[in-house]
Design a protein around this motif. Structure first.
Motif, PDB file in Angstrom:
ATOM      1  N   HIS A   2      35.012  41.338  63.028  1.00  0.00           N
ATOM      2  CA  HIS A   2      34.620  42.727  62.837  1.00  0.00           C
ATOM      3  C   HIS A   2      35.546  43.654  63.614  1.00  0.00           C
ATOM      4  CE1 HIS A   2      32.086  46.345  63.226  1.00  0.00           C
ATOM      5  NE2 HIS A   2      31.703  46.016  62.010  1.00  0.00           N
ATOM      6  N   THR A   3      35.934  43.251  64.823  1.00  0.00           N
ATOM      7  CA  THR A   3      36.824  44.055  65.656  1.00  0.00           C
ATOM      8  C   THR A   3      38.193  44.199  65.003  1.00  0.00           C
ATOM      9  OG1 THR A   3      35.668  43.272  67.614  1.00  0.00           O
ATOM     10  CG2 THR A   3      37.822  44.279  67.953  1.00  0.00           C
ATOM     11  N   ARG A   4      38.714  43.124  64.430  1.00  0.00           N
ATOM     12  CA  ARG A   4      40.012  43.185  63.749  1.00  0.00           C
ATOM     13  C   ARG A   4      39.963  44.123  62.555  1.00  0.00           C
ATOM     14  NH1 ARG A   4      41.056  36.927  63.660  1.00  0.00           N
ATOM     15  NH2 ARG A   4      41.299  36.591  65.890  1.00  0.00           N
ATOM     16  N   LEU A   5      38.874  44.084  61.812  1.00  0.00           N
ATOM     17  CA  LEU A   5      38.732  44.991  60.679  1.00  0.00           C
ATOM     18  C   LEU A   5      38.704  46.437  61.153  1.00  0.00           C
ATOM     19  CD1 LEU A   5      36.136  43.114  58.449  1.00  0.00           C
ATOM     20  CD2 LEU A   5      38.580  43.384  58.040  1.00  0.00           C
ATOM     21  N   ASN A   6      37.998  46.706  62.236  1.00  0.00           N
ATOM     22  CA  ASN A   6      37.951  48.058  62.777  1.00  0.00           C
ATOM     23  C   ASN A   6      39.323  48.521  63.246  1.00  0.00           C
ATOM     24  OD1 ASN A   6      35.255  48.384  62.259  1.00  0.00           O
ATOM     25  ND2 ASN A   6      34.586  47.854  64.339  1.00  0.00           N
ATOM     26  N   GLN A   7      40.104  47.613  63.832  1.00  0.00           N
ATOM     27  CA  GLN A   7      41.448  47.967  64.294  1.00  0.00           C
ATOM     28  C   GLN A   7      42.379  48.267  63.127  1.00  0.00           C
ATOM     29  OE1 GLN A   7      42.399  44.552  66.694  1.00  0.00           O
ATOM     30  NE2 GLN A   7      41.502  45.438  68.548  1.00  0.00           N
ATOM     31  N   ALA A   8      42.172  47.616  62.001  1.00  0.00           N
ATOM     32  CA  ALA A   8      43.022  47.820  60.823  1.00  0.00           C
ATOM     33  C   ALA A   8      42.610  49.050  60.021  1.00  0.00           C
ATOM     34  CB  ALA A   8      42.986  46.586  59.929  1.00  0.00           C
ATOM     35  N   GLN A   9      41.423  49.549  60.250  1.00  0.00           N
ATOM     36  CA  GLN A   9      40.882  50.631  59.427  1.00  0.00           C
ATOM     37  C   GLN A   9      41.804  51.850  59.303  1.00  0.00           C
ATOM     38  OE1 GLN A   9      37.043  52.016  60.670  1.00  0.00           O
ATOM     39  NE2 GLN A   9      36.787  53.325  58.889  1.00  0.00           N
ATOM     40  N   PRO A  10      42.364  52.396  60.385  1.00  0.00           N
ATOM     41  CA  PRO A  10      43.230  53.570  60.233  1.00  0.00           C
ATOM     42  C   PRO A  10      44.468  53.289  59.383  1.00  0.00           C
ATOM     43  CG  PRO A  10      42.710  53.189  62.553  1.00  0.00           C
ATOM     44  CD  PRO A  10      42.177  52.035  61.793  1.00  0.00           C
ATOM     45  N   TYR A  11      44.995  52.067  59.460  1.00  0.00           N
ATOM     46  CA  TYR A  11      46.194  51.725  58.692  1.00  0.00           C
ATOM     47  C   TYR A  11      45.875  51.531  57.211  1.00  0.00           C
ATOM     48  CZ  TYR A  11      48.038  51.235  63.327  1.00  0.00           C
ATOM     49  OH  TYR A  11      48.399  51.495  64.610  1.00  0.00           O
TER      50      TYR A  11
END
Length: 147
Positions: A2-11
């Protein structure tokens, strides 16, 4: 995960914005310059020429991430006009009146008004994040615990 998905969200949002902006720009270029096998619209013709100008300029601004929220608001409004004034007289639903593209672009641009540009934007590069910054959203709150 879930954290990785959140980190990728802006990109991912930035890539989404770029693709949508380029697609919208193509509609404007086709109508204004007769590109992509389309015939050009006579200058000043209401509403097609004005819609094409909004599509070209708004699409470029959205793709570049320059004034994304304002450009997206104008683009969304123009697509709402296209749907309700141009298409809806032919039938109630988009599938009946040929207004699917107008309806989809309207909602996509409205979403970008609220999400901002995401990563990979000129506003971010120029340090003019202001409303464009994703941190402007309210922080997530943990559920209240009552004892």
């Amino acid at each position: 995960m879930h954290t990785r998905l959140n980190q990728a969200q802006p990109y991912v949002l930035g890539l989404f914005r770029i693709i949508i902006g380029l697609l919208f720009t193509c509609h404007g270029a086709a109508a204004l310059f007769g590109l992509f096998g389309d015939s050009s619209v006579a200058a000043g013709t209401w509403p097609k020429w004005y819609a094409a100008v909004i599509q070209l300029i708004g699409g470029v601004l959205v793709a570049l991430g320059l004034g994304t929220r304002i450009a997206a608001l104008v683009c969304s409004g123009s697509m709402a006009y296209a749907y309700f004034v141009v298409h809806q007289s032919e039938g109630l639903l988009p599938i009946q009146n040929g207004g699917e593209a107008a309806a989809i672009f309207c909602w996509i641009f409205l979403l970008l008004v609220f999400t901002g540009s995401g990563a990979l934007s000129l506003d971010g590069l120029l340090g003019r994040n202001g409303m464009e910054q994703s941190e402007d959203r309210a922080p997530e709150r943990s559920p209240a615990v009552t004892v």
